[in-house]
Scaffold this motif. Structure first.
Motif, short mmCIF file in Angstrom:
data_model
loop_
_atom_site.label_atom_id
_atom_site.label_comp_id
_atom_site.label_asym_id
_atom_site.label_seq_id
_atom_site.Cartn_x
_atom_site.Cartn_y
_atom_site.Cartn_z
N GLU A 138 4.85 13.81 5.23
CA GLU A 138 5.80 14.18 6.38
C GLU A 138 6.67 14.73 5.41
OE1 GLU A 138 5.46 10.87 9.65
OE2 GLU A 138 6.30 10.46 7.83
N VAL A 179 12.44 17.72 9.05
CA VAL A 179 12.09 16.61 8.50
C VAL A 179 11.18 15.59 9.28
CG1 VAL A 179 13.33 14.43 7.68
CG2 VAL A 179 14.32 16.77 7.31
N PHE A 197 25.21 18.05 3.00
CA PHE A 197 24.82 18.89 2.03
C PHE A 197 25.72 19.19 1.05
CE2 PHE A 197 22.94 21.16 6.26
CZ PHE A 197 21.83 20.52 6.04
N ARG A 236 17.05 24.99 1.11
CA ARG A 236 17.70 25.55 2.51
C ARG A 236 18.03 26.84 2.41
NH1 ARG A 236 20.33 20.94 1.32
NH2 ARG A 236 21.91 22.16 0.98
N ASN A 260 20.46 27.28 7.17
CA ASN A 260 19.81 25.85 6.61
C ASN A 260 18.20 25.52 7.07
OD1 ASN A 260 22.00 25.24 5.15
ND2 ASN A 260 22.98 24.09 6.54
N GLY A 276 10.11 15.81 3.52
CA GLY A 276 11.11 15.04 3.23
C GLY A 276 11.13 13.51 3.06
N TYR A 277 9.73 13.20 3.17
CA TYR A 277 9.57 11.60 2.70
C TYR A 277 8.76 11.39 1.65
CZ TYR A 277 11.47 10.27 7.27
OH TYR A 277 12.34 10.04 8.24
N ASN A 278 9.50 10.86 0.66
CA ASN A 278 8.53 10.53 -0.71
C ASN A 278 7.93 9.42 -0.24
OD1 ASN A 278 10.24 12.45 -2.45
ND2 ASN A 278 12.07 10.94 -1.68
N VAL A 279 6.62 9.47 -0.86
CA VAL A 279 5.53 8.49 -0.58
C VAL A 279 5.09 8.15 -1.99
CG1 VAL A 279 3.44 7.83 0.70
CG2 VAL A 279 5.24 9.54 1.76
N TYR A 280 4.85 6.67 -2.06
CA TYR A 280 3.96 6.46 -3.09
C TYR A 280 2.93 5.46 -2.66
CZ TYR A 280 2.52 4.55 -7.69
OH TYR A 280 1.82 4.18 -8.76
N SER A 336 0.85 -1.17 0.06
CA SER A 336 0.10 -0.10 -0.10
C SER A 336 0.96 1.24 -0.05
CB SER A 336 -0.92 0.08 1.08
OG SER A 336 -0.17 -0.16 2.34
N VAL A 337 1.76 1.33 0.99
CA VAL A 337 2.65 2.80 0.94
C VAL A 337 4.02 2.28 0.85
CG1 VAL A 337 2.95 4.62 2.40
CG2 VAL A 337 0.87 3.29 2.62
N ILE A 338 4.75 3.09 0.04
CA ILE A 338 6.02 3.15 0.08
C ILE A 338 6.56 4.69 0.30
CG2 ILE A 338 6.26 3.15 -2.32
CD1 ILE A 338 8.96 1.71 -2.43
N LYS A 339 7.61 4.56 1.49
CA LYS A 339 7.96 5.77 1.61
C LYS A 339 9.49 5.89 1.72
CE LYS A 339 6.54 8.35 5.99
NZ LYS A 339 5.96 7.89 7.23
N VAL A 340 9.91 6.68 0.99
CA VAL A 340 11.42 6.85 0.67
C VAL A 340 12.00 8.36 1.16
CG1 VAL A 340 13.15 6.80 -0.97
CG2 VAL A 340 11.20 5.54 -1.23
N ARG A 341 13.10 8.26 1.92
CA ARG A 341 14.12 9.58 2.02
C ARG A 341 15.13 9.36 1.65
NH1 ARG A 341 14.24 14.38 4.17
NH2 ARG A 341 16.12 14.82 5.34
#
Lengths: 277, 930
Positions: B647, B579, A111, B756, B764, B649-653, A100-105
């Protein structure tokens, strides 16, 4: 008072002799020997020319947004779960997809524009009284080196057997490069020999088979693998299996075939300076 | 007459900077000296050495002198010269020696020097040669006036002189005649020879000690010879208590020589197996041995001879090994040595503890003194105390550890919020933690331990007042903690019970506690004020053939008294986004604001529509960007309590299925499809008011202020929702049994661009720079029709965060621009100008501006045009009229540049030395000339 030696100087002693004398002949022989012997030593100790060298670089890694997750369960009605977000995958295997959910960071801690850490969390919905018996996750990503220009598509491949009910599986690992032969560097030309996708996404069912993917992946001369793998899991019966990956991309050691000038530089140091004095 | 013979040679010159040296010498004697024979002066040859840097002259000196007195004893002074490659000779040193007054052969060194010029002189000397010479050579050996001379040291000239004196004793000069004609070498060697013979040690009085190889020393004295035994055996059968001082004796342990040791002999008077050196084993015994245990003696095999212990026929033997290897040590000449090692026993406990440092230690367990009740006020992290059955306990909750089932207890700590869930495996009505009573009955919570006054009332626990021991009033809620009902503690409706159904092999339980929520209202240091308890009870059926599990969630919130916390007061960072924190959103609403019309006399107030931002404080989904929650069946749920926050910074699918229905009475096919699409939008938390989405704004920073519109940003859309809704099409089939809907989007792509940025000294901080919403995956669906339209659609939602930070650069502020002008009459110094050309542009009044414009409007050059525009800006801010005359217009468009009037066409003049113009006007205003 303490007396310190503040300056020292060598005494130059010069020995002189006429041309046709024993001393001159001896000096000539030793002069020739001191010139030739270093070459012999250098040649005998793994050759005169530098054959390979290493450099350290933190790769520039970009998550491609794709993943493929294949799991088997103990439930006969739903014995396999395959998830992916590849565009053509849905047409073929959508009925088996229960993720259902995939979450990527992707975290860039210092930097510098390069990703140091990839956090991936995948939630899989399971039928009642079902648990995974094994899973395999493949996360393709782009891998780029600058010192020796290289661009390739590689993947994180992780396989695991789960013997009992597990609700949450966490993995901490480092991605390191594995090579079967030294890289060939050209400062201007980027090496794109392996810049093709790990998973061929054309709707052919065979291409989504883990076996096919891994077989093709293992044929690469340069690829990546997981190292320092630490696993933790919490047993429990749930309808959500959560897979957490915490992947680090540390600075890596890559060996390559040195270029002409570098070979010459080392030959110079090995021989000319050795023979010089 | 006394006579002196000086016989010898000038041997060599060394340590000079260059070779090719020669030397002039001269014997200086006093007035009463007379040279009988020999030359008083001379010059050596030029020597250029091939090897080394020493110039050997070997110039003979043989002079016979006669004297009547000692004054003016002969001195030899010399001048060393260098002959360069051009044949020039330069002075390289002066020096003198006094001829030795003792007879004999002398080797003398004459240290030379030469005058030292200025830096310039030295520079010239270095490249060209030459240098200072002494005009008067007497200065070399005279003692006067030498302090003015600055010199540098040069090399050394060696002499070998033999002095023979004669008849001096006749004149009263005494010398050791025995040394006459005896060769003496003036060097330090003679002193060394003397020293060797002088110290003769007297050995008679001093008693000497001789030490032997076995390191026991015997003092040998003539009077009494006492031999000290090397080892002192302390064999004492102790039956009385040992005095403490006993242990302070230096007890010499008997260290037997290693020869007799048998390492494998581990039992006394008993034959150890396979221990061939054991003396308890007889030869017969040894027959049973299979092998001999290894001996751990170390042999120094570097020596040519050493003793080795080996076993022959299971009997130990010492073998003298003689090896005649190439590199063995025949005899060691190393000084006698011994091994320094620690073998003394430690004397005190302190010593032992000192030695223990940095060594391995088992850690000692520390017991937290949780049992001791102290009457101090609560502080952060202190365990919360309750009074149950007249005893004070810590309030605890069950927690999962490693596995999901409840296995450990943990204290609830003051001001630390808890949200934890675990599953119970022991399902029965008797399970303490599954009963509702557990959480409130017979239990009061101590507001603050400091309020309990123990000393006054002995029975203080029973007489605890209500403001110190807080009662817990439970509330029973349905799921999501809504519709909570206050119940009395004795209410039987909350009693849990279980019933076993043997036929179905199942266990049915009612009123098991599924969720517990404590709300502690506190006032900081003065402790708790009010306690709220919310319970969610659930009935469940368990099967015996399966593992029984019941999940329980406990939640503890600490809330400041008199402060209500709502979602709108939650920030996601201050100032930049953190984040993992949700993204703030707000809705634009137009509200009618009354306007006080001061002009109108009527009482009717008119309203003005004004846009304002609004966030519903009680609804999370209206304050933060959310996606639908996916339940365990993979179905989308979006409500006030069920959502998935986006949230930072968190990429979600996220993918889920919606399972919804619509009433389709009297609706056209298209409208039904629009309704379906609207339902999808609803699940994406896109509120469609007035068919547009642009009423939603997203906060730039985590601390965006609702009343400051500048903190918020409108998202960007590829298509507005209205377009998407209009684009859908729908048609019923002929029998009105199915509905076909087309162009229904099922994928929402949200992209958030952030960077930033620095706020002065806070660096930042994450700032959202853009948000885009795109819709994709347009699909056609066919739904079966009934009275209602039941539909299943698989939805997708993607969230992507893009970091678009560029490299920060520090840019300097532009330097202040200085307008430096030449004086107005610089080019035409003789033309008189009114008012002396003082420009007063800053103080232009309207009249003068009028005048400038009127005049310059027809003047044909660029300056004119520019100034004309400038006029216009003063007079008519909206725009600038074109120049009045056509000629001026053309010239303004195509100016002709010039340096002087000769560059310009006929009848035209060069005005202001740059542009050709028809006329150079007399200046109408000071400062402008054309």
């Amino acid at each position: 008072m303490v007396v310190l030696e503040v300056f020292t100087k060598n005494i130059k002693i010069s020995y002189k002799s006429t041309l046709l004398s024993k001393a001159s002949v001896l000096a000539l022989i030793f002069g020739v020997l001191s010139l030739v012997l270093p070459f012999i030593f250098a040649y005998k100790s793994k050759g005169l020319w530098l054959k390979r060298d290493t450099f350290y670089e933190q790769p520039d890694v970009k998550f491609r947004g794709e993943y493929i997750f294949v799991a088997t369960t103990n439930n006969y009605n739903k014995s396999v779960i395959t998830c992916s977000n590849l565009p053509h995958f849905d047409n073929v295997l959508r009925p088996l997809d229960t993720c259902s959910v995939i979450k990527v960071r992707e975290t860039d801690r210092n930097f510098d524009g390069k990703t140091e850490e990839l956090d991936l969390s995948l939630q899989v919905n399971l039928p009642v009284n079902t648990h995974l018996t094994s899973f395999c996750i493949i996360i393709p990503f782009n891998y780029k080196l600058q010192v020796c220009p290289l661009e390739m598509q590689t993947a994180i491949i992780f396989q695991e057997l789960l013997p009992f009910y597990i609700s949450k599986y966490s993995l901490v690992a480092n991605v390191v490069v594995t090579q079967t032969s030294p890289l060939i560097c050209h400062r201007k030309n980027t090496n794109t020999l392996f810049n093709y996708p790990v998973i061929v996404d054309n709707g052919d069912l065979n291409n989504y088979d883990i076996n096919t993917i891994i077989t093709n992946f293992s044929k690469r001369n340069i690829s990546t693998s997981l190292r320092d793998v630490y696993k933790s899991f919490s047993p429990g019966k749930t309808q959500n299996f959560v897979l957490n990956l915490n992947i680090e991309f540390p600075e890596d050691r890559i060996y390559y075939k040195p270029g002409f000038w570098q070979v010459l530089k080392w030959a110079w140091i090995h021989t000319i300076f050795l023979a010089g004095d | 007459m006394a006579e002196v013979h000086i016989i010898g040679q000038i041997t060599e010159a060394k340590d000079f900077p260059k070779e090719n040296l020669f030397c002039k010498w001269y014997l200086q004697v006093g007035n009463n000296w007379k040279v009988i024979s020999g030359k008083k002066e001379g010059q050596t040859q030029v020597t250029s050495p091939q090897f080394g840097k020493v110039c050997k002259w070997s110039y003979p000196i043989d002079i016979h002198l006669a004297t009547a007195g000692l004054q003016g004893w002969p001195k030899i002074y010399l001048q060393v010269y260098h002959l360069d490659w051009l044949g020039r000779s330069h002075i390289f040193g002066y020096g003198f020696i006094t001829v030795p007054t003792t007879p004999g052969t002398h080797i003398l060194d004459c240290y030379t020097w030469r005058p030292f010029g200025t830096i310039k002189d030295r520079f010239v000397q270095y490249f060209l040669g030459g240098g200072y010479q002494i005009k008067n050579p007497d200065l070399i050996f005279s003692s006067g006036e030498r302090y003015k001379l600055s010199t540098e040291a040069m090399g050394v000239v060696s002499f070998e002189l033999c002095v023979v004196l004669r008849n001096f004793s006749n004149y009263g000069v005494e010398y050791d005649t025995s040394l006459e004609n005896v060769t003496t070498i003036q060097s330090s060697e003679t002193n060394v020879k003397k020293g060797t013979t002088s110290p003769i040690l007297s050995t008679t009085a001093v008693p000497t000690t001789t030490c032997k190889a076995n390191s026991s020393c015997f003092a040998n004295s003539t009077n009494n010879s006492v031999t000290v035994p090397p080892t002192q055996q302390t064999t004492a059968l102790v039956t009385t208590p040992i005095p403490a001082s006993f242990f302070h004796f230096d007890i010499k342990t008997s260290e037997r020589s290693s020869k007799n040791l048998c390492i494998c002999d581990l039992t006394i008077d008993y034959c150890d197996l396979n221990c061939c050196c054991d003396k308890d084993c007889s030869l017969e015994n040894k027959l049973v041995f299979d092998h001999c245990e290894e001996d751990f003696r170390q042999y120094d095999t570097r020596y040519c001879q050493y003793v080795k212990h080996i076993y022959v026929n299971k009997t130990p033997h010492e073998f003298q090994i003689n090896q005649n290897g190439l590199f063995c040590i025949v005899r060691s000449n190393l000084p006698a040595s011994y091994i320094v090692q620690r073998k003394q026993p430690l004397k005190s406990l302190q010593d032992a503890q000192f030695e223990r440092q940095n060594k391995f230690n088992w850690p000692k367990p520390t017991h937290e003194d949780s049992q001791i009740f102290n009457y101090f006020n609560y502080t952060y992290g202190k365990p919360l105390l309750i009074l149950r059955n007249n005893t004070i306990e810590n309030l605890q909750f069950l927690k999962s550890f490693v596995v999901t089932s409840c296995v450990v207890k943990e204290d609830i700590k003051y001001l630390i919020d808890v949200k934890s869930s675990c599953s119970h495996t022991n399902i029965s009505a008797d399970n303490y933690y599954l009963k509702a009573d557990t959480f409130f009955r017979n239990m009061t919570i101590i507001a603050n331990p400091g309020l309990l006054n123990v000393s006054k009332h002995k029975n203080f626990l029973k007489n605890c007042t209500k403001d110190v021991c807080l009662n817990v009033r439970p509330k029973i809620c349905n799921e999501d903690f809504e519709d909570c009902v206050q119940i009395s503690p004795n209410d039987t409706r909350i009693k849990s019970s279980c019933k076993v159904n043997i036929a179905n092999n199942e266990l049915f339980c009612i009123n098991l506690v599924q969720n517990v929520r404590y709300n502690f209202y506190h006032n900081g240091s003065s402790g708790l004020i009010k306690v709220e308890l919310y319970l969610i009870l659930k009935s469940a059926t368990f099967y015996y053939h399966q593992e029984m599990e019941f999940s329980q969630t406990i939640e503890v919130n600490f809330i400041w008294w008199n402060h209500t916390l709502n979602y709108s007061s939650h920030l996601s960072g201050n100032p930049g986004y953190l984040v993992g924190k949700p993204i703030l959103i707000a809705n634009i609403v137009s509200i009618n604001v009354p306007i006080n019309n001061t002009n109108s006399t009527s009482n009717a107030t008119s309203y003005k529509q004004q846009l304002q931002l609004y966030r519903n404080p009680s609804d999370f989904t209206e304050n933060f960007l959310v996606l639908p929650f996916v339940n365990s069946e993979g179905v989308c749920v979006l409500s006030k309590h069920k959502y998935t926050p986006v949230e930072f910074g968190y990429n979600v699918y996220l993918r889920c299925e919606i399972n919804d229905y619509l009433w389709i009475k009297n609706l056209s096919a298209k409208n039904v499809c629009i309704a379906v699409q609207n339902t999808i939008f609803k699940y994406w938390a896109l509120k469609v008011t007035n068919g547009t989405l642009s009423n939603r704004v997203i906060a730039l920073f985590g601390n965006a202020y609702i009343y400051n519109i500048g903190d918020w940003l409108r998202p960007m859309f590829e298509n507005d929702l209205k377009d998407i809704l209009n684009r859908t099409w729908g048609e019923f089939d002929r029998q009105n049994k199915t509905l076909k809907c087309g162009n229904i989007t099922t994928l929402l792509i949200t992209e958030i661009f952030h960077a930033r940025v620095d706020f002065d000294d806070i660096i930042n901080q994450e700032k959202i720079l853009a948000t885009t919403f795109q819709f994709d995956n347009f699909q056609n669906f066919t739904f079966a029709l009934n009275h209602t339209l039941q539909f299943y659609i698989k939805l997708g939602a993607q969230v992507m965060f893009h970091d678009i930070t560029t490299k920060k650069m520090r840019k300097l502020v532009d330097p202040p621009s200085l307008k430096i002008r030449l004086p107005h009459d610089f080019f035409y110094p003789f033309v008189k100008i009114d008012n002396h050309g003082v420009r007063q542009a800053l103080f232009m009044n309207n009249n003068s501006i009028d005048r400038i414009c009127k005049n310059c409007g027809d003047i044909v050059n660029r300056y004119c045009c520019r100034y004309q525009k400038r006029c216009c800006e003063y007079l008519n801010p909206s725009g600038c009229p074109t120049p009045a005359s056509p000629e001026a217009r053309i010239s303004c468009r195509t100016p002709q540049f010039c340096r002087s009037s000769t560059d310009c066409p006929m009848f035209k003049q060069c005005c202001d030395t740059s542009i050709c113009g028809a006329t150079c006007m007399k200046p109408t205003f000071s400062g402008y000339r054309y």
